[in-house]
Design a protein around this motif. Structure first.
Motif, PDB file in Angstrom:
ATOM      1  N   PHE A   1       0.775  -1.344   0.134  1.00 54.20           N
ATOM      2  CA  PHE A   1      -0.029  -0.063  -0.202  1.00 54.20           C
ATOM      3  C   PHE A   1       0.906   1.374   0.142  1.00 54.20           C
ATOM      4  CE2 PHE A   1      -3.565  -2.675   1.246  1.00 54.20           C
ATOM      5  CZ  PHE A   1      -4.533  -2.206   0.568  1.00 54.20           C
ATOM      6  N   PHE A   2       2.168   1.287   0.670  1.00 57.55           N
ATOM      7  CA  PHE A   2       2.912   2.402   0.528  1.00 57.55           C
ATOM      8  C   PHE A   2       3.347   2.806  -0.961  1.00 57.55           C
ATOM      9  CE2 PHE A   2       7.325   3.435  -0.065  1.00 57.55           C
ATOM     10  CZ  PHE A   2       7.529   4.731   0.768  1.00 57.55           C
ATOM     11  N   PHE A   3       3.642   1.710  -1.754  1.00 62.49           N
ATOM     12  CA  PHE A   3       3.993   1.955  -3.217  1.00 62.49           C
ATOM     13  C   PHE A   3       2.949   2.382  -3.934  1.00 62.49           C
ATOM     14  CE2 PHE A   3       7.487  -0.987  -2.251  1.00 62.49           C
ATOM     15  CZ  PHE A   3       8.574   0.053  -2.609  1.00 62.49           C
ATOM     16  N   MET A   4       1.553   1.638  -3.639  1.00 58.92           N
ATOM     17  CA  MET A   4       0.357   2.007  -4.318  1.00 58.92           C
ATOM     18  C   MET A   4      -0.049   3.512  -4.093  1.00 58.92           C
ATOM     19  SD  MET A   4      -2.793  -0.608  -5.100  1.00 58.92           S
ATOM     20  CE  MET A   4      -3.746  -0.280  -3.658  1.00 58.92           C
ATOM     21  N   GLU A   5       0.087   3.977  -2.951  1.00 59.71           N
ATOM     22  CA  GLU A   5      -0.248   5.399  -2.548  1.00 59.71           C
ATOM     23  C   GLU A   5       0.774   6.372  -3.159  1.00 59.71           C
ATOM     24  OE1 GLU A   5      -1.425   6.048   1.494  1.00 59.71           O
ATOM     25  OE2 GLU A   5      -2.441   4.125   1.562  1.00 59.71           O
ATOM     26  N   HIS A   6       1.711   6.008  -3.308  1.00 59.22           N
ATOM     27  CA  HIS A   6       2.616   6.811  -4.112  1.00 59.22           C
ATOM     28  C   HIS A   6       2.260   6.944  -5.739  1.00 59.22           C
ATOM     29  CE1 HIS A   6       5.415   6.967  -0.622  1.00 59.22           C
ATOM     30  NE2 HIS A   6       6.127   7.922  -1.172  1.00 59.22           N
ATOM     31  N   GLY A   7       1.894   5.882  -6.037  1.00 57.72           N
ATOM     32  CA  GLY A   7       1.419   5.643  -7.191  1.00 57.72           C
ATOM     33  C   GLY A   7       0.321   6.630  -7.582  1.00 57.72           C
ATOM     34  N   MET A   8      -0.588   6.715  -6.700  1.00 52.10           N
ATOM     35  CA  MET A   8      -1.776   7.458  -6.540  1.00 52.10           C
ATOM     36  C   MET A   8      -1.471   8.991  -6.877  1.00 52.10           C
ATOM     37  SD  MET A   8      -4.819   7.371  -3.839  1.00 52.10           S
ATOM     38  CE  MET A   8      -3.682   7.828  -2.619  1.00 52.10           C
ATOM     39  N   LEU A   9      -0.354   9.130  -6.241  1.00 45.01           N
ATOM     40  CA  LEU A   9       0.046  10.704  -6.081  1.00 45.01           C
ATOM     41  C   LEU A   9       0.768  11.091  -7.663  1.00 45.01           C
ATOM     42  CD1 LEU A   9       1.998  11.136  -2.773  1.00 45.01           C
ATOM     43  CD2 LEU A   9       0.030  12.148  -3.656  1.00 45.01           C
ATOM     44  N   ASP A  10       1.075  10.292  -8.119  1.00 46.66           N
ATOM     45  CA  ASP A  10       1.803  10.600  -9.439  1.00 46.66           C
ATOM     46  C   ASP A  10       0.887  10.550 -10.688  1.00 46.66           C
ATOM     47  OD1 ASP A  10       3.693  10.992 -11.351  1.00 46.66           O
ATOM     48  OD2 ASP A  10       4.576   9.004 -11.346  1.00 46.66           O
ATOM     49  N   TYR A  11       0.956  11.696 -11.252  1.00 47.71           N
ATOM     50  CA  TYR A  11      -0.277  12.098 -12.429  1.00 47.71           C
ATOM     51  C   TYR A  11       0.324  11.063 -13.484  1.00 47.71           C
ATOM     52  CZ  TYR A  11      -2.121  14.254 -16.384  1.00 47.71           C
ATOM     53  OH  TYR A  11      -2.675  14.419 -17.829  1.00 47.71           O
TER      54      TYR A  11
ATOM     55  N   ALA B   1       5.885  -0.602 -12.604  1.00 50.61           N
ATOM     56  CA  ALA B   1       6.527  -0.689 -11.556  1.00 50.61           C
ATOM     57  C   ALA B   1       7.768   0.458 -11.406  1.00 50.61           C
ATOM     58  CB  ALA B   1       7.064  -2.107 -11.152  1.00 50.61           C
ATOM     59  N   GLU B   2       8.398   0.476 -12.537  1.00 49.28           N
ATOM     60  CA  GLU B   2       9.651   1.388 -12.762  1.00 49.28           C
ATOM     61  C   GLU B   2       9.145   2.991 -12.435  1.00 49.28           C
ATOM     62  OE1 GLU B   2      12.246  -1.113 -16.178  1.00 49.28           O
ATOM     63  OE2 GLU B   2      10.777   0.406 -16.748  1.00 49.28           O
ATOM     64  N   ALA B   3       7.839   3.214 -12.745  1.00 47.27           N
ATOM     65  CA  ALA B   3       7.159   4.551 -12.628  1.00 47.27           C
ATOM     66  C   ALA B   3       7.106   4.928 -11.329  1.00 47.27           C
ATOM     67  CB  ALA B   3       5.978   4.900 -13.422  1.00 47.27           C
ATOM     68  N   ILE B   4       6.469   3.809 -10.566  1.00 48.51           N
ATOM     69  CA  ILE B   4       6.250   3.999  -8.931  1.00 48.51           C
ATOM     70  C   ILE B   4       7.530   4.292  -8.445  1.00 48.51           C
ATOM     71  CG2 ILE B   4       5.127   2.952  -7.134  1.00 48.51           C
ATOM     72  CD1 ILE B   4       2.971   1.761  -8.928  1.00 48.51           C
ATOM     73  N   LEU B   5       8.597   3.329  -8.554  1.00 53.39           N
ATOM     74  CA  LEU B   5       9.548   3.277  -8.075  1.00 53.39           C
ATOM     75  C   LEU B   5      10.582   4.719  -8.140  1.00 53.39           C
ATOM     76  CD1 LEU B   5      11.762   1.794  -6.330  1.00 53.39           C
ATOM     77  CD2 LEU B   5      12.769   0.652  -8.239  1.00 53.39           C
ATOM     78  N   GLU B   6      10.396   5.135  -9.475  1.00 48.78           N
ATOM     79  CA  GLU B   6      11.154   6.286  -9.467  1.00 48.78           C
ATOM     80  C   GLU B   6      10.461   7.575  -8.757  1.00 48.78           C
ATOM     81  OE1 GLU B   6      11.778   9.634 -13.557  1.00 48.78           O
ATOM     82  OE2 GLU B   6      10.841   7.649 -13.853  1.00 48.78           O
ATOM     83  N   PHE B   7       8.992   7.674  -8.523  1.00 49.86           N
ATOM     84  CA  PHE B   7       8.534   8.472  -7.946  1.00 49.86           C
ATOM     85  C   PHE B   7       8.642   8.563  -6.306  1.00 49.86           C
ATOM     86  CE2 PHE B   7       4.547  10.562  -6.100  1.00 49.86           C
ATOM     87  CZ  PHE B   7       4.654  11.648  -6.709  1.00 49.86           C
ATOM     88  N   VAL B   8       8.866   7.127  -6.048  1.00 43.68           N
ATOM     89  CA  VAL B   8       8.973   7.122  -4.507  1.00 43.68           C
ATOM     90  C   VAL B   8      10.364   7.684  -4.229  1.00 43.68           C
ATOM     91  CG1 VAL B   8       9.791   5.152  -2.639  1.00 43.68           C
ATOM     92  CG2 VAL B   8       7.667   4.881  -4.147  1.00 43.68           C
TER      93      VAL B   8
ATOM     94  N   TYR C   1      11.490  10.087  -5.792  1.00 44.88           N
ATOM     95  CA  TYR C   1      11.564  11.575  -5.943  1.00 44.88           C
ATOM     96  C   TYR C   1      10.950  12.140  -4.869  1.00 44.88           C
ATOM     97  CZ  TYR C   1       9.327  15.811  -7.779  1.00 44.88           C
ATOM     98  OH  TYR C   1       8.907  17.183  -7.715  1.00 44.88           O
ATOM     99  N   VAL C   2       9.891  11.766  -4.330  1.00 40.16           N
ATOM    100  CA  VAL C   2       9.133  12.238  -3.270  1.00 40.16           C
ATOM    101  C   VAL C   2      10.034  12.799  -1.940  1.00 40.16           C
ATOM    102  CG1 VAL C   2       7.365  11.793  -1.370  1.00 40.16           C
ATOM    103  CG2 VAL C   2       7.012  11.095  -3.770  1.00 40.16           C
ATOM    104  N   PRO C   3      11.014  12.017  -1.576  1.00 40.24           N
ATOM    105  CA  PRO C   3      11.755  12.716  -0.269  1.00 40.24           C
ATOM    106  C   PRO C   3      12.235  14.050  -0.546  1.00 40.24           C
ATOM    107  CG  PRO C   3      12.195  10.298  -0.557  1.00 40.24           C
ATOM    108  CD  PRO C   3      11.251  10.820  -1.673  1.00 40.24           C
ATOM    109  N   THR C   4      12.398  14.417  -1.960  1.00 42.58           N
ATOM    110  CA  THR C   4      12.949  15.576  -2.167  1.00 42.58           C
ATOM    111  C   THR C   4      12.050  16.723  -2.267  1.00 42.58           C
ATOM    112  OG1 THR C   4      12.729  15.509  -4.568  1.00 42.58           O
ATOM    113  CG2 THR C   4      14.651  14.501  -3.589  1.00 42.58           C
ATOM    114  N   THR C   5      10.821  16.245  -2.034  1.00 42.85           N
ATOM    115  CA  THR C   5       9.795  17.674  -1.882  1.00 42.85           C
ATOM    116  C   THR C   5       9.124  17.734  -0.648  1.00 42.85           C
ATOM    117  OG1 THR C   5       7.970  15.843  -2.308  1.00 42.85           O
ATOM    118  CG2 THR C   5       8.827  16.588  -4.131  1.00 42.85           C
ATOM    119  N   LYS C   6       8.266  18.658  -0.474  1.00 44.24           N
ATOM    120  CA  LYS C   6       7.647  18.996   1.203  1.00 44.24           C
ATOM    121  C   LYS C   6       6.223  18.189   1.112  1.00 44.24           C
ATOM    122  CE  LYS C   6       5.838  23.556  -0.494  1.00 44.24           C
ATOM    123  NZ  LYS C   6       5.913  24.900  -0.303  1.00 44.24           N
ATOM    124  N   TYR C   7       6.052  17.468   0.108  1.00 43.13           N
ATOM    125  CA  TYR C   7       4.730  16.770   0.220  1.00 43.13           C
ATOM    126  C   TYR C   7       4.914  15.297   0.598  1.00 43.13           C
ATOM    127  CZ  TYR C   7       4.138  20.835  -2.682  1.00 43.13           C
ATOM    128  OH  TYR C   7       4.581  21.980  -3.434  1.00 43.13           O
TER     129      TYR C   7
END
Length: 377
Positions: free
Chosen positions: A267-277, A335-342, A344-350
């Motif tokens: 669910f951690f990965f899936m919710e990150h994918g939900m954030l990514d347009y 899977a590659e798109a979600i992993l890339e976004f995961v 990336y997120v630590p570099t943002t404030k969201y």
């Protein structure tokens, strides 16, 4: 009772008797033979004779698949129809493939092209805020996924069902988000939040009338279609399959701990994918399969003491291939798109999702070592 009344009753009884007799003669038998006694039961064999093939089908229904056997007596899991539900969602995905622009069943992966005042970052900010709202209201997980689905589908209706040149203003984006949460909660929850609470959590930016007006607008634009495939049921189905594979407990108590950690990680990965347009280009089942695959990789790294090599290992087992009807190549891009976004997120404030999964309640998933690549098996 006077004699006249007795005579009328007698005549009525005689009339009923005549009707019985005539009916019995017409159907070629006595009337009494057509009245089943309370203890009379139709033989089971006669039921099978009435419907050819029923006996074979009933035997198939009694034999549950191994993965579903541990939930056979729990009506919550809907074992008798779970395969039909999964098949229905998969068929919907195939029917709507490449037709996301209609905005009714799936969202268009390019809808921001028609939203001049909204961009990917704004959508990410909104969904990140909705995660916090979802936790604040203590809603079920499926409510969150449906809310984001409603949000994206509504924004996809621009230039399709709305008049030309219509778009959602930047100042109205949060209103669409909180109304999507309200609609999803009404659909999924037993006790959904009331409009007053939605107005309050939006810092009174909007009025009650504006929320209700937006609710009508969304329902009209989506033709009231709220039963749609989201990643949530696909992932839950696969997690239940993995749980059922050890219904006898042969893998030990440690397997239960592993499954709990796997659930949180997926669910951690899936919710990150939900954030990514960008993940809108993938289907719900691809999103769920990719999230589970990444979770399996992450926990395998933990088991190996931090080693990220998977050479010679099969992560996506034959059981998962059977129940998901997919291979890794079918969802590797997702899977590659979600992993890339995961990453990336630590570099943002969201950080709503990371903050959620850094707690002990959700397994402290953020402390795990993430895979640096997606293998092919």
């Amino acid at each position: 009772m006077n004699p006249t009344t007795l005579r009328e009753v007698s005549n009525l009884s005689g009339s009923i008797g005549d009707v019985k007799q005539r009916l019995a003669q017409r159907i070629g038998s006595s009337w009494d033979s057509y009245r089943l006694a309370p203890t009379t039961h139709m033989p089971r064999s006669s039921l099978y004779d009435l419907c050819p093939g029923t006996k074979e089908r009933s035997k198939e229904m009694l034999v549950s698949p191994r993965a579903d056997r541990c939930h056979a007596n729990d009506p919550v899991f809907c074992n008798s129809i779970v395969k039909d539900i999964t098949t229905m969602y998969m068929e919907w995905e195939k029917q709507t493939e490449g037709k996301g622009s209609n905005g009714q069943i799936v969202a268009s992966p390019r809808y921001l092209m028609y939203q001049p005042e909204i961009n990917e970052k704004m959508r990410m900010i909104l969904v990140d805020w909705l995660v916090d709202v979802h936790l604040k209201f203590k809603l079920h997980a499926e409510t969150m996924y449906l809310a984001v689905n409603i949000l994206d589908r509504y924004l996809s209706t621009v230039n399709t069902k709305q008049p030309a040149g219509t778009y959602v203003a930047r100042s109205q984006l949060q209103l669409v988000g909180i109304t999507a949460i309200l609609l999803a909660a009404k659909y999924e929850e037993i006790w959904p939040p009331v409009v007053k609470e939605c107005v309050h959590i939006s810092a009174n930016t909007y009025t009650r009338e504006e929320v209700l007006k937006m609710e009508r607008s969304i329902c009209s634009a989506l033709s009231f279609r709220l039963t749609v495939p989201t990643p949530f049921p696909h992932l839950v189905r696969l997690l239940n399959v993995m749980e059922g594979l050890d219904h006898s407990g042969s893998l030990g108590e440690g397997y239960d701990v592993y499954l709990t950690r796997l659930r949180h990680t997926a669910f951690f990965f899936m919710e990150h994918g939900m954030l990514d347009y960008k993940c809108l280009q993938f289907t719900s089942s691809q999103h769920a399969n990719a999230s589970l695959f990444l979770a399996l990789l992450t926990l395998r790294i933990k088991q190996k003491g931090g080693t990220c090599s998977f050479e010679g290992e099969t992560i996506w087992t034959r059981h998962l291939q059977h129940y998901s009807k997919t291979k890794v190549c079918d969802f590797k891009a997702c899977a590659e798109a979600i992993l890339e976004f995961v990453n990336y997120v630590p570099t943002t404030k969201y950080q709503a999702v990371r903050r959620k999964y850094s707690s002990a309640k959700y397994g402290e998933v953020t402390k795990l070592i993430m895979p640096n690549e997606v293998p092919d098996h």
